[in-house]
Design a protein around this motif. Structure first.
Motif, PDB file in Angstrom:
ATOM      1  N   SER A 112       0.853  -1.185   0.000  1.00  0.00           N
ATOM      2  CA  SER A 112       0.000   0.000   0.000  1.00  0.00           C
ATOM      3  C   SER A 112       0.888   1.233   0.000  1.00  0.00           C
ATOM      4  CB  SER A 112      -0.922   0.003   1.230  1.00  0.00           C
ATOM      5  OG  SER A 112      -1.732   1.156   1.255  1.00  0.00           O
ATOM      6  N   THR A 133      -4.773   3.150  -1.699  1.00  0.00           N
ATOM      7  CA  THR A 133      -4.207   2.469  -2.862  1.00  0.00           C
ATOM      8  C   THR A 133      -3.623   1.141  -2.415  1.00  0.00           C
ATOM      9  OG1 THR A 133      -3.670   4.578  -3.905  1.00  0.00           O
ATOM     10  CG2 THR A 133      -2.559   2.615  -4.741  1.00  0.00           C
ATOM     11  N   ARG A 137      -7.624   1.555  -6.462  1.00  0.00           N
ATOM     12  CA  ARG A 137      -7.535   2.917  -5.935  1.00  0.00           C
ATOM     13  C   ARG A 137      -8.906   3.404  -5.496  1.00  0.00           C
ATOM     14  NH1 ARG A 137      -5.015   6.739  -3.118  1.00  0.00           N
ATOM     15  NH2 ARG A 137      -5.700   8.841  -3.712  1.00  0.00           N
ATOM     16  N   SER A 177     -14.433   3.442  -6.518  1.00  0.00           N
ATOM     17  CA  SER A 177     -13.099   2.840  -6.593  1.00  0.00           C
ATOM     18  C   SER A 177     -12.858   2.350  -8.015  1.00  0.00           C
ATOM     19  CB  SER A 177     -12.969   1.675  -5.604  1.00  0.00           C
ATOM     20  OG  SER A 177     -13.881   0.634  -5.937  1.00  0.00           O
TER      21      SER A 177
END
Length: 557
Positions: free
Chosen positions: A444, A449, A481, A488
Motif C-alpha cells: 500500500s 491504494t 484505488r 473505486s
C-alpha cells in the motif's frame, strides 16, 4: 467562694474538684430564686490559683475584651478565657470559634499574658451576637446577629474552585466521529463470527465465449455469489470463503460454465513462540480450452475438481525460526464428450500429491526474515498406468530461498525463488524440472491504494505418448484505488508462460482488465469492467483471443 478552673480540650474538670467549702450567704440564694436566671460573671483564674498553692486562691479581675464593643455586655458573664464560653451546662450564646480545633490550647493559660497582635486585630474585626441562654420561665429576647468575618489568619475564607465532573452535553450536540468506510458492508454477526455475503448479477458481451481457438461471440448472463466469514477472537483466528460464478449464454454461442471455490483456514497461537496454521479448500472448474492436456475435438470442457489441505507448525528460537508443513492435493477429471454423443473417461489422469516442506530462517529485523526451504513429495496417480501404458507417478523435490516481509499495513507477504524437479517412474519419459518462483505480496504505497502481486509455479501432467508434461508460470499484478468513499477503480495485468517438454516450444499468455465500482449506498453498487486476453503458441489449437465488457449490480450486506 473560691475555685480553680482548668481548660483542656473541652473536658469539664469541675466534676472532679473537691466540694465547696465555707459559708454561703442566705441573701444570695434568695436573690437567685426571685430574680430571672441570668448567669453571673465567673471570676477569671489568677496565676496563683493555677499554681494550686492554696485552697482558697486569689480571685482575678473579670475578663475585659481588648476592643470595646467586641462582645455584648449582657453575655459577658458566660465567657471564660479569651472569649470562650464556659462549659456550665447552658447552651452556647452564639457562634463559637472552632479554629483552634487542630491545635487545642494547653491545660493552663495565664491571663496576664497579652494576646498576639494578629489575635487582637482579629478580635476588633469580629462581632458576636448576643444570644443569652434560656431557662425555665424566661421569655427570649430579640436576637441580633452581627457580621462574621472569615478573612482571618487562622481561618481563611474558602475560595471557589472549578468542578471536575462537568455535565455531559446533550446527545444532539455531541460530536460524532465520521465513519472512515461509510460504504463498507456491515455483515451479519453471530457471536464472534461475522458473515459478509454479496451477490452480483450482470451482462457480459464477449468475442470468444468459451475462450478457445475457434470460439464465437456471445452475450452472457454472469452471476457471482461471494461469502466471507471471519472471527474476532482475542488470540486465535479463523476464516471461511466462498466464491461461485456461473455464466450462461443469452444469445450467440452456446456456453455454460460454473466455477466454484471454497476455502477455510485457522491460526492457533500455542504460546508466544509457537504457531499452528491450517487451510483447506475445494474448487470446481472447467479445463482450459487452450491447455495442452485438453481433449481435441471434444464438444465440452471436462470438469476439474481439486481438493487440498495443509497443516503447519512454526516455532521461534530467539532470532531463528523453524517451520514444518504438510500438504495433500487430490485432483479428478470429468468425462470428455464428443458431438456424436460418445464419451471418454479421464480417470487415468486422477492423481494425489503429498509433500512435506521444511523451512528455516532468521530475523534480520522485525520486518524482514530471510529463509531457506526444502520440499520432498510424491505424485501418485490413481491408476498405475495410463491409457497409453505409461507409469507417470514419481518423486518431487524442490529447493527454495526467499524473504518474509511484514511492515504492517504498508507491506506484507513473501517471495521465494528456487529449483523444482518432478521425477517419473517410467524410464521412457524424461523428468520435468526447471526454475521456480512463488510469492504473494501486498503493498500500500499510500492510503486508499492497494497493490497485489501473485506468482506461482506448478507442474502439469500429460496424456500423450512420449510427453512428460510441462512447467507453468503465472503472475498477476492488481492495483485498486479508492477515489472517493463510494467510488473505486481497479486494474489488473496477467502474464503466463508454459514450458512444454514435448518439444512444442513455449505458450505465452497476456491479459489486461480495468474496471470501476460505484456504490449508491452501503448495500447497492454498480460494476463496470473491460478486459482483453491473448494466448500465443506454436500449436494452432492453443492460440486464443478474447475481448469483453461487463456491467452489473452488486448487493452486499
Amino acid at each position: 467562694m473560691s475555685g480553680v478552673a482548668f481548660v483542656s480540650g473541652g473536658t469539664a474538670f469541675s466534676q472532679q474538684a473537691t466540694p465547696l467549702r465555707g459559708s454561703v450567704d442566705e441573701n444570695v440564694l434568695q436573690t437567685q430564686q426571685n430574680t430571672p436566671p441570668r448567669p453571673a460573671p465567673r471570676p477569671a483564674v489568677s496565676a496563683p490559683a493555677l499554681a494550686g498553692t492554696g485552697d482558697a486562691g486569689i480571685p482575678s479581675d473579670p475578663y475585659q475584651p481588648i476592643s470595646p464593643g467586641a462582645l455584648p455586655d449582657a453575655d459577658a458573664g458566660n465567657l471564660g478565657l479569651n472569649g470562650v464560653p464556659v462549659n456550665d451546662g447552658s447552651p452556647p450564646s452564639g457562634p463559637v470559634d472552632n479554629s483552634g480545633g487542630l491545635n487545642p490550647p494547653p491545660a493552663t493559660v495565664p491571663t496576664d499574658i497579652p494576646l498576639p497582635a494578629d489575635r487582637a486585630t482579629a478580635a476588633t474585626q469580629r462581632t458576636r451576637p448576643a444570644q443569652p441562654s434560656l431557662r425555665a420561665g424566661q421569655t427570649p429576647d430579640a436576637l441580633t446577629t452581627g457580621a462574621l468575618e472569615d478573612e482571618t489568619g487562622s481561618n481563611p475564607k474558602a475560595q471557589r474552585t472549578d468542578k471536575d465532573n462537568l455535565p455531559e452535553p446533550a446527545l444532539e450536540r455531541r460530536f460524532v466521529k465520521p465513519d472512515p468506510e461509510p460504504f463498507a458492508p456491515l455483515g451479519i454477526r453471530a457471536g464472534t463470527v461475522t458473515l459478509r455475503p454479496s451477490i452480483s448479477q450482470g451482462i457480459r458481451a464477449t468475442t470468444n465465449a468459451d475462450d478457445s481457438s475457434d470460439g464465437k461471440s456471445a452475450i452472457l448472463s454472469e452471476t457471482r455469489l461471494r461469502m466471507r466469514a471471519t472471527t474476532d477472537w482475542s488470540r486465535h483466528s479463523a476464516f471461511l470463503d466462498f466464491d461461485g460464478t456461473y455464466d450462461k449464454t443469452l444469445s450467440g454461442q452456446d456456453y455454460s460454465a460454473p466455477n466454484i471455490g471454497l476455502r477455510g483456514g485457522f491460526k492457533l497461537d500455542l504460546g508466544e513462540r509457537t504457531t499452528v496454521t491450517g487451510e483447506g479448500g475445494y474448487r470446481y472448474r472447467q479445463e482450459d480450452a487452450s491447455a495442452p492436456t485438453a481433449v481435441t475435438g471434444a464438444s465440452n470442457r471436462p470438469a476439474v475438481q481439486e481438493l487440498d489441505a495443509t497443516l503447519g507448525v512454526r516455532h521461534e528460537f530467539g532470532r531463528f525460526f523453524g517451520e514444518v508443513k504438510g500438504k495433500v492435493d487430490h485432483t479428478t477429471y470429468g468425462r470428455a464428450e464428443f458431438p456424436d454423443g460418445t464419451t471418454i473417461s479421464q480417470k487415468d489422469r486422477d492423481n494425489t500429491f503429498a509433500s512435506v516442506a521444511l523451512r528455516g530462517g532468521f530475523e534480520m529485523s522485525p520486518a524482514i526474515k530471510p529463509f531457506a526451504e526444502v520440499e520432498i513429495g510424491k505424485l501418485m496417480y490413481d491408476l498405475t498406468e495410463d491409457s497409453n501404458g505409461y507409469r507417470r507417478s514419481g518423486m518431487r523435490t524442490a529447493l527454495r530461498g526467499g524473504i518474509e516481509a511484514d511492515f504492517g499495513e504498508k507491506l506484507s507477504g513473501e517471495l521465494a525463488l528456487g529449483y523444482l524437479r518432478q521425477g517419473i517412474d517410467d524410464n521412457r519419459l524424461s523428468d520435468v524440472d526447471g526454475f521456480s518462483v512463488d510469492g504473494a505480496i501486498k503493498w500500500s504505497p499510500q492510503r486508499g491504494t492497494d497493490v497485489n502481486l501473485g506468482l506461482l509455479t506448478r507442474v502439469e501432467g500429460a496424456t500423450a505418448p512420449n510427453d512428460s508434461g510441462s512447467i507453468f508460470y503465472e503472475g498477476r499484478l492488481g492495483v485498486k484505488r479508492q477515489i472517493r468513499s463510494n467510488l473505486s477503480v481497479n486494474a489488473e495485468l496477467t502474464a503466463s508462460l508454459r514450458d512444454n517438454k514435448d518439444g512444442s516450444g513455449l505458450d505465452k499468455g497476456f491479459g489486461a482488465e480495468v474496471g470501476a465500482t460505484y456504490w449508491f449506498n452501503r448495500f447497492l453498487g454498480l460494476d463496470v469492467s473491460a478486459r482483453h486476453r491473448i494466448t500465443r503458441s506454436e500449436v494452432d489449437t492453443r492460440q486464443t483471443t478474447e475481448s469483453s465488457v461487463y456491467m452489473g449490480l452488486t448487493l452486499q450486506r
